[in-house]
Write an enzyme that holds these catalytic residues in place. Structure first.
Site: not given
Ligand SMILES: Nc1ncnc2c1ncn2[C@@H]1O[C@H](COP(=O)(O)OP(=O)(O)O)[C@@H](O)[C@H]1O
Ligand SMILES: O=P(O)(O)OC[C@H]1O[C@](O)(COP(=O)(O)O)[C@@H](O)[C@@H]1O
Length: 315
Positions: A225, A252
């Site tokens: 995460g 991204d």
């Protein structure tokens, strides 16, 4: 509005093969091309969710035309600066077990005038923007301090600025104190020059950057995460994806979700949840395809204000 600057964009080709064996001929079972480069992907992810963005890129050679065409076809607003050298083409080799091998070209050599034109175009687009973000590696010819310069000039206009890069470009940018940086685990370890085996180590390294004057440090941690650290909070979020298809561009998309959340004025925990949902959704998609709204519905995200920092990473 979020403005992205990608000094070294690419056309990304992703090929799927059964298993990578050095020195052998491989027959790809699938392939696709996508517009690429970190800031380009941030803009693509934002545009796919209906958020306002503009991507500033250098464009030259046949791959430059292709990149412009792919962005136009995807409905991503862009400001292309014409350059003499050809835009690069990067290849990702994807194996069914989720292993991704990336082959990134250096990119075209930019002249001083071309670098100046990229910065000027970005600053012109920054007028009235919520965030400007400089992303990715620097092409040959671009000065190591390009992002540091971007940070100083955007800050002086009263606009918030983020950087997502690596190595010396990131180190130089950090010294100029952007409002936000988004290293991944490896990039943060390289920046602080030591290993970060647990969440506590990641937290300590991020907290040092915050103490040095960076408001928000968001560290993406792959399947673990992401951790977001500010002067007031330490937040963690993660989503479980059982069959990752391609991790190319996940960081991204994560950054795009974070900036989108932060610019909508939500609490940083909600922004981090959005970020992790966008990043995790990206790994369920082929190549560097960015998620559409329907891809986010099936992604439950665990999030907390008090993460267990003793947890080893990659467990
Ligand atoms: N295997 C995975 N399972 C679940 N989420 C993932 C996985 N890989 C990446 N992600 C999500 O994508 C984000 C970015 O991934 P990461 O690999 O850390 O970034 P980068 O592409 O910059 O190296 C992570 O913060 C996480 O939310
Ligand atoms: O600028 P760099 O570091 O060479 O990276 C460029 C490559 O990274 C990507 O932006 C994907 O990034 P991530 O997988 O790190 O999210 C590709 O689109 C592009 O080919």
């Amino acid at each position: 509005m979020i403005v992205t600057l990608t000094p070294n964009p690419s056309v990304d080709r992703a090929v799927v093969i059964d298993a990578l064996r050095r020195g052998e001929v491989h027959r790809a079972t699938e392939s696709r091309i996508d517009p690429g480069g970190k800031g380009v992907n941030v803009s693509r992810a934002l545009a796919a969710q209906g958020a306002r963005t503009v991507a500033v890129i250098p464009s030259g050679g046949p791959a430059g035309h292709l990149l412009d065409d792919l962005l136009d076809a995807a409905g991503v607003p862009r400001r292309s600066v014409s350059v003499g050298g050809p835009v690069r083409m990067n290849v990702s080799v994807l194996e069914p077990d989720g292993t991704t091998t990336k082959l990134n070209e250096p990119g075209p050599r930019l002249s001083g005038d071309e670098v100046d034109a990229l910065l000027a175009t970005t600053l012109a687009a920054a007028d009235g923007a919520g965030w400007v973000v400089g992303c990715g590696s620097l092409p040959p010819g671009a000065p190591e301090g390009l992002y540091a310069d971007l940070v100083r000039r955007v800050r002086s206009r009263g606009v918030r600025v983020a950087v997502d890069s690596s190595g010396t470009a990131l180190a130089a940018a950090v010294a100029a104190r952007p409002h936000l940086v988004k290293p991944n685990h490896e990039e943060l370890a390289e920046l602080v020059d030591h290993r970060l085996p647990t969440l506590a180590d990641v937290h300590a390294a991020a907290a040092d950057l915050v103490a040095d004057g960076i408001e928000t440090v968001a560290v993406s941690l792959g399947a673990d995460g992401a951790l977001l650290v500010t002067a007031d909070e330490v937040l963690h979020a993660r989503a479980t994806i059982t069959h990752p298809l391609s991790t190319v561009g996940a960081g991204d998309c994560m950054l795009a979700g974070l900036l989108h959340g932060l610019s909508s004025g939500t609490h940083p925990l909600d922004a981090l949840r959005t970020a992790v949902a966008w990043g995790a959704a990206a790994v369920t998609l082929p190549g560097s395809r960015v998620p559409a709204p329907e891809h986010l519905r099936a992604i439950p995200v665990d999030h907390t204000r008090s993460p267990d920092l003793t947890r080893p990473l990659g467990a």
